[in-house]
Design a protein around this motif. Structure first.
Motif, PDB file in Angstrom:
ATOM      1  N   LEU A 173       1.594  -8.971   4.535  1.00 21.72           N
ATOM      2  CA  LEU A 173       0.237  -7.722   4.011  1.00 21.72           C
ATOM      3  C   LEU A 173       0.007  -6.944   5.194  1.00 21.72           C
ATOM      4  N   LEU A 174       0.108  -5.542   4.562  1.00 17.27           N
ATOM      5  CA  LEU A 174      -0.083  -4.642   6.008  1.00 17.27           C
ATOM      6  C   LEU A 174      -1.082  -3.352   4.781  1.00 17.27           C
ATOM      7  N   ALA A 175      -1.975  -3.007   6.055  1.00 18.71           N
ATOM      8  CA  ALA A 175      -2.986  -2.183   5.335  1.00 18.71           C
ATOM      9  C   ALA A 175      -3.836  -2.018   6.463  1.00 18.71           C
ATOM     10  N   HIS A 176      -4.951  -0.463   5.985  1.00 19.85           N
ATOM     11  CA  HIS A 176      -5.551  -0.287   6.825  1.00 19.85           C
ATOM     12  C   HIS A 176      -6.306   0.531   6.536  1.00 19.85           C
ATOM     13  N   LEU A 177      -7.750   0.258   7.219  1.00 19.37           N
ATOM     14  CA  LEU A 177      -9.105   0.466   6.251  1.00 19.37           C
ATOM     15  C   LEU A 177      -9.664   1.860   7.759  1.00 19.37           C
ATOM     16  N   GLY A 186      -9.316   7.189  13.900  1.00 18.08           N
ATOM     17  CA  GLY A 186     -10.029   7.408  12.633  1.00 18.08           C
ATOM     18  C   GLY A 186     -10.008   6.124  11.498  1.00 18.08           C
ATOM     19  N   ILE A 187      -9.194   5.133  11.932  1.00 14.43           N
ATOM     20  CA  ILE A 187      -8.786   3.772  10.773  1.00 14.43           C
ATOM     21  C   ILE A 187      -7.992   2.697  11.272  1.00 14.43           C
ATOM     22  N   VAL A 188      -8.377   1.991  11.427  1.00 13.26           N
ATOM     23  CA  VAL A 188      -7.582   0.385  12.179  1.00 13.26           C
ATOM     24  C   VAL A 188      -6.956  -0.696  10.767  1.00 13.26           C
ATOM     25  N   GLY A 189      -5.677  -0.340  11.996  1.00  9.46           N
ATOM     26  CA  GLY A 189      -4.338  -1.235  10.917  1.00  9.46           C
ATOM     27  C   GLY A 189      -4.657  -2.789  11.161  1.00  9.46           C
ATOM     28  N   ILE A 190      -4.389  -3.227   9.907  1.00  9.71           N
ATOM     29  CA  ILE A 190      -4.650  -4.632   9.662  1.00  9.71           C
ATOM     30  C   ILE A 190      -2.910  -5.443   9.433  1.00  9.71           C
ATOM     31  N   GLU A 191      -2.848  -6.453   9.807  1.00 11.07           N
ATOM     32  CA  GLU A 191      -1.978  -7.342   8.678  1.00 11.07           C
ATOM     33  C   GLU A 191      -2.423  -8.568   8.603  1.00 11.07           C
ATOM     34  N   ILE A 192      -2.106  -9.313   7.559  1.00 12.78           N
ATOM     35  CA  ILE A 192      -2.582 -10.254   7.058  1.00 12.78           C
ATOM     36  C   ILE A 192      -1.198 -11.199   6.841  1.00 12.78           C
TER      37      ILE A 192
END
Length: 205
Positions: free
Chosen positions: A54-58, A153-159
């Motif tokens: 899963l890819l997203a950003h906070l 202003g964001i941080v990407g995440i990979e789960i």
């Protein structure tokens, strides 16, 4: 997630298809002050036979990202249509009401995505969600200076997913007559979730 056997959905392709269709999820992880949760749009990518990633950003202002890598296993919840099922719809009114729903829980380990990998992730997410637009927007339309400012202003995440759990609670435990009565009542009540659940009940599992 507790799921009685007759509601359990275990087919990887069905679970992945559900996430693609209902991709706005709830990311849950432990933090120093207790459990943390953020509602996010996700992009599921699948390579080979595994459950995928899963890819997203906070937002960088959201403290949850600071604790994700050390959290161990994190959970993302994807919810589909749901509706109250009245006991008055059954042939025997002495039964009790319930709630029908469809959901998938995705478990895995999170890591940060930075630099060019973050840009690539954002471009793929935009391509996915712009696919239905009459004139799709692309990340390439953003001037480089603006893009650099935005990504600060964001941080990407990979789960990296380790397992998926699914529930399809669609009155499978009821008689054929009760299922038809529930189906008809959902159609008559007619909310978007009612109609979506009715369509799922009619679809072969």
């Amino acid at each position: 997630m507790y799921t009685p056997p007759h509601y359990k959905e275990e087919r990887p392709e069905a679970l992945q298809a559900f996430i693609h269709q209902h991709s706005f999820g709830l990311l849950i992880s432990p933090g120093p002050q207790g459990m943390e949760a953020t509602h996010l749009p996700f992009l599921l990518e699948v390579d080979g036979a595994g459950p995928g990633r899963l890819l997203a950003h906070l937002s960088r202002a959201n403290p949850q990202w600071k604790h994700l890598e050390e959290a161990g296993e994190v959970l993302t919840v994807f919810s589909g249509p749901h509706a109250y099922i009245s006991a008055s719809w059954y042939t025997e009114r002495t039964d009790v009401p319930t709630w029908n729903y469809v959901a998938v829980h995705a478990y895995g380990r999170a890591r940060r995505v930075d630099g060019e990998r973050l840009h690539g992730m954002l471009a793929r997410m935009a391509q996915r969600y712009e696919a239905t637009s009459a004139v799709p927007w692309s990340l390439g339309e953003v001037p480089e200076a603006s893009l650099q400012a935005m990504t600060k202003g964001i941080v990407g995440i990979e789960i990296e997913l380790t397992r998926l759990q699914g529930t399809r609670k669609l009155s499978q435990n009821r008689s054929a007559e009760d299922q038809q009565r529930v189906l008809q009542a959902l159609r008559e009540r007619g909310s978007p979730d009612d109609l979506a659940l009715a369509a799922l009940m009619e679809r072969p599992s």
